[in-house]
Write a protein that holds these residues in place. Structure first.
Motif, PDB file in Angstrom:
ATOM      1  N   TRP A 274       0.839  -1.203   0.000  1.00 15.55           N
ATOM      2  CA  TRP A 274       0.000   0.000   0.000  1.00 15.55           C
ATOM      3  C   TRP A 274       0.874   1.253   0.000  1.00 15.55           C
ATOM      4  CZ3 TRP A 274      -0.959   4.486   2.601  1.00 15.55           C
ATOM      5  CH2 TRP A 274      -2.125   5.161   2.261  1.00 15.55           C
ATOM      6  N   TRP A 275       1.866   1.286   0.904  1.00 14.78           N
ATOM      7  CA  TRP A 275       2.747   2.455   0.975  1.00 14.78           C
ATOM      8  C   TRP A 275       3.607   2.577  -0.282  1.00 14.78           C
ATOM      9  CZ3 TRP A 275       2.553   6.762   3.540  1.00 14.78           C
ATOM     10  CH2 TRP A 275       1.806   6.814   4.716  1.00 14.78           C
ATOM     11  N   ALA A 276       4.046   1.472  -0.858  1.00 14.97           N
ATOM     12  CA  ALA A 276       4.822   1.533  -2.099  1.00 14.97           C
ATOM     13  C   ALA A 276       4.001   2.201  -3.198  1.00 14.97           C
ATOM     14  CB  ALA A 276       5.266   0.137  -2.528  1.00 14.97           C
ATOM     15  N   GLU A 277       2.731   1.834  -3.293  1.00 15.29           N
ATOM     16  CA  GLU A 277       1.866   2.455  -4.296  1.00 15.29           C
ATOM     17  C   GLU A 277       1.594   3.911  -3.950  1.00 15.29           C
ATOM     18  OE1 GLU A 277      -2.305   1.773  -6.734  1.00 15.29           O
ATOM     19  OE2 GLU A 277      -1.653   0.266  -5.294  1.00 15.29           O
ATOM     20  N   ALA A 278       1.317   4.188  -2.683  1.00 17.52           N
ATOM     21  CA  ALA A 278       1.017   5.556  -2.259  1.00 17.52           C
ATOM     22  C   ALA A 278       2.181   6.500  -2.541  1.00 17.52           C
ATOM     23  CB  ALA A 278       0.664   5.582  -0.775  1.00 17.52           C
ATOM     24  N   LEU A 279       3.413   6.033  -2.304  1.00 19.04           N
ATOM     25  CA  LEU A 279       4.593   6.888  -2.466  1.00 19.04           C
ATOM     26  C   LEU A 279       5.266   6.759  -3.825  1.00 19.04           C
ATOM     27  CD1 LEU A 279       6.202   6.283   1.044  1.00 19.04           C
ATOM     28  CD2 LEU A 279       4.981   8.344   0.271  1.00 19.04           C
ATOM     29  N   GLY A 280       4.881   5.736  -4.598  1.00 20.99           N
ATOM     30  CA  GLY A 280       5.558   5.496  -5.865  1.00 20.99           C
ATOM     31  C   GLY A 280       6.941   4.901  -5.660  1.00 20.99           C
ATOM     32  N   TRP A 281       7.122   4.149  -4.562  1.00 21.68           N
ATOM     33  CA  TRP A 281       8.412   3.545  -4.222  1.00 21.68           C
ATOM     34  C   TRP A 281       8.448   2.101  -4.719  1.00 21.68           C
ATOM     35  CZ3 TRP A 281      10.282   5.114   1.345  1.00 21.68           C
ATOM     36  CH2 TRP A 281      10.414   6.505   1.405  1.00 21.68           C
ATOM     37  N   VAL A 282       9.619   1.464  -4.555  1.00 21.89           N
ATOM     38  CA  VAL A 282       9.805   0.092  -5.011  1.00 21.89           C
ATOM     39  C   VAL A 282      10.100  -0.823  -3.824  1.00 21.89           C
ATOM     40  CG1 VAL A 282      10.627   0.772  -7.296  1.00 21.89           C
ATOM     41  CG2 VAL A 282      12.274   0.437  -5.440  1.00 21.89           C
ATOM     42  N   VAL A 283       9.707  -2.079  -3.972  1.00 16.92           N
ATOM     43  CA  VAL A 283      10.029  -3.096  -2.968  1.00 16.92           C
ATOM     44  C   VAL A 283      11.475  -3.509  -3.193  1.00 16.92           C
ATOM     45  CG1 VAL A 283       9.507  -5.427  -2.139  1.00 16.92           C
ATOM     46  CG2 VAL A 283       7.640  -3.898  -2.849  1.00 16.92           C
ATOM     47  N   VAL A 284      12.291  -3.446  -2.123  1.00  9.63           N
ATOM     48  CA  VAL A 284      13.702  -3.822  -2.255  1.00  9.63           C
ATOM     49  C   VAL A 284      14.035  -5.095  -1.497  1.00  9.63           C
ATOM     50  CG1 VAL A 284      14.503  -1.486  -2.733  1.00  9.63           C
ATOM     51  CG2 VAL A 284      14.448  -2.307  -0.364  1.00  9.63           C
ATOM     52  N   ASP A 285      13.188  -5.495  -0.578  1.00 11.92           N
ATOM     53  CA  ASP A 285      13.438  -6.722   0.167  1.00 11.92           C
ATOM     54  C   ASP A 285      12.118  -7.247   0.704  1.00 11.92           C
ATOM     55  OD1 ASP A 285      15.060  -8.774   1.221  1.00 11.92           O
ATOM     56  OD2 ASP A 285      15.136  -7.788   3.172  1.00 11.92           O
ATOM     57  N   GLU A 286      11.979  -8.559   0.653  1.00 11.83           N
ATOM     58  CA  GLU A 286      10.750  -9.184   1.124  1.00 11.83           C
ATOM     59  C   GLU A 286      11.108 -10.540   1.731  1.00 11.83           C
ATOM     60  OE1 GLU A 286       6.261  -9.779  -0.678  1.00 11.83           O
ATOM     61  OE2 GLU A 286       7.881  -9.148  -1.992  1.00 11.83           O
ATOM     62  N   SER A 287      10.669 -10.748   2.943  1.00  5.76           N
ATOM     63  CA  SER A 287      10.833 -12.038   3.603  1.00  5.76           C
ATOM     64  C   SER A 287       9.480 -12.394   4.201  1.00  5.76           C
ATOM     65  CB  SER A 287      11.927 -11.949   4.678  1.00  5.76           C
ATOM     66  OG  SER A 287      11.498 -11.137   5.756  1.00  5.76           O
ATOM     67  N   PRO A 288       9.340 -13.581   4.803  1.00  9.29           N
ATOM     68  CA  PRO A 288       8.020 -13.953   5.328  1.00  9.29           C
ATOM     69  C   PRO A 288       7.431 -12.959   6.335  1.00  9.29           C
ATOM     70  CG  PRO A 288       9.428 -15.880   5.217  1.00  9.29           C
ATOM     71  CD  PRO A 288      10.292 -14.694   4.890  1.00  9.29           C
ATOM     72  N   ASP A 289       8.278 -12.285   7.132  1.00  2.44           N
ATOM     73  CA  ASP A 289       7.766 -11.389   8.170  1.00  2.44           C
ATOM     74  C   ASP A 289       8.075  -9.922   7.944  1.00  2.44           C
ATOM     75  OD1 ASP A 289       6.669 -13.505   9.621  1.00  2.44           O
ATOM     76  OD2 ASP A 289       8.536 -13.853  10.700  1.00  2.44           O
ATOM     77  N   GLU A 290       8.708  -9.575   6.810  1.00  2.00           N
ATOM     78  CA  GLU A 290       9.105  -8.184   6.573  1.00  2.00           C
ATOM     79  C   GLU A 290       9.013  -7.821   5.104  1.00  2.00           C
ATOM     80  OE1 GLU A 290      12.525  -7.460   9.967  1.00  2.00           O
ATOM     81  OE2 GLU A 290      13.155  -7.847   7.909  1.00  2.00           O
ATOM     82  N   MET A 291       8.865  -6.512   4.876  1.00  2.00           N
ATOM     83  CA  MET A 291       8.956  -5.964   3.529  1.00  2.00           C
ATOM     84  C   MET A 291       9.576  -4.580   3.646  1.00  2.00           C
ATOM     85  SD  MET A 291       6.052  -4.969   0.722  1.00  2.00           S
ATOM     86  CE  MET A 291       5.919  -6.574  -0.042  1.00  2.00           C
ATOM     87  N   GLU A 292      10.586  -4.302   2.802  1.00  2.00           N
ATOM     88  CA  GLU A 292      11.196  -2.977   2.789  1.00  2.00           C
ATOM     89  C   GLU A 292      10.947  -2.309   1.448  1.00  2.00           C
ATOM     90  OE1 GLU A 292      15.380  -0.533   3.372  1.00  2.00           O
ATOM     91  OE2 GLU A 292      15.433  -2.726   3.386  1.00  2.00           O
ATOM     92  N   ILE A 293      10.580  -1.032   1.510  1.00  2.00           N
ATOM     93  CA  ILE A 293      10.405  -0.230   0.303  1.00  2.00           C
ATOM     94  C   ILE A 293      11.334   0.981   0.393  1.00  2.00           C
ATOM     95  CG2 ILE A 293       8.023  -1.018  -0.005  1.00  2.00           C
ATOM     96  CD1 ILE A 293       7.108   1.786   0.953  1.00  2.00           C
ATOM     97  N   ARG A 294      11.720   1.482  -0.789  1.00  6.78           N
ATOM     98  CA  ARG A 294      12.579   2.665  -0.875  1.00  6.78           C
ATOM     99  C   ARG A 294      12.163   3.501  -2.091  1.00  6.78           C
ATOM    100  NH1 ARG A 294      18.684   0.272  -0.171  1.00  6.78           N
ATOM    101  NH2 ARG A 294      18.406  -0.665   1.879  1.00  6.78           N
TER     102      ARG A 294
END
Length: 124
Positions: free
Chosen positions: A21-41
């Motif tokens: 949701w935040w990636a879409e809201a900010l126009g950012w990209v997903v840089v890391d994804e694991s079962p319990d985490e997701m990082e966007i930048r």
């Protein structure tokens, strides 16, 4: 000795859904994804990022930390974010503010500020 702001960590019941949701809201990209985490930048090689981590607990009360977004057109941005699933939030504001308080799908408040005044005569 130097320091770099790497990321802001956000606890989330569903870190993947909130991160997307935040990636879409900010126009950012997903840089890391694991079962319990997701990082966007903003871009893969740009900092800081937002790291969404799994936390099944429910928060109570107003956030102690929130994001302020400054769009070119506040009202258009508020409409876009509401269409993405944000909702209006009441944190005790008077109603005369130049910003709008919204909450993301998990209830985290953030502000959409009015646009900055453009350069005055003479271009500065």
């Amino acid at each position: 000795m130097g320091v770099t702001w790497e990321q802001l960590v956000v606890d989330a019941a569903d870190p993947h859904a909130l991160g997307r949701w935040w990636a879409e809201a900010l126009g950012w990209v997903v840089v890391d994804e694991s079962p319990d985490e997701m990082e966007i930048r903003p871009a893969p090689d740009r900092l800081p990022g937002l790291l969404f981590g799994a936390d099944p607990g429910r928060r109570t009360g107003k956030n102690r930390l929130h994001l302020d977004l400054r769009p070119d057109d506040r009202d258009a941005e508020v409409a876009r974010l509401l269409a993405l699933g944000a909702r209006h939030a009441d944190v005790g504001q008077s109603g005369d503010e130049s910003w709008v308080v919204l909450a993301d799908p998990e209830g985290n408040e953030f502000c959409v500020l009015s646009s900055r005044p453009g350069p005055g005569p003479g271009g500065s």
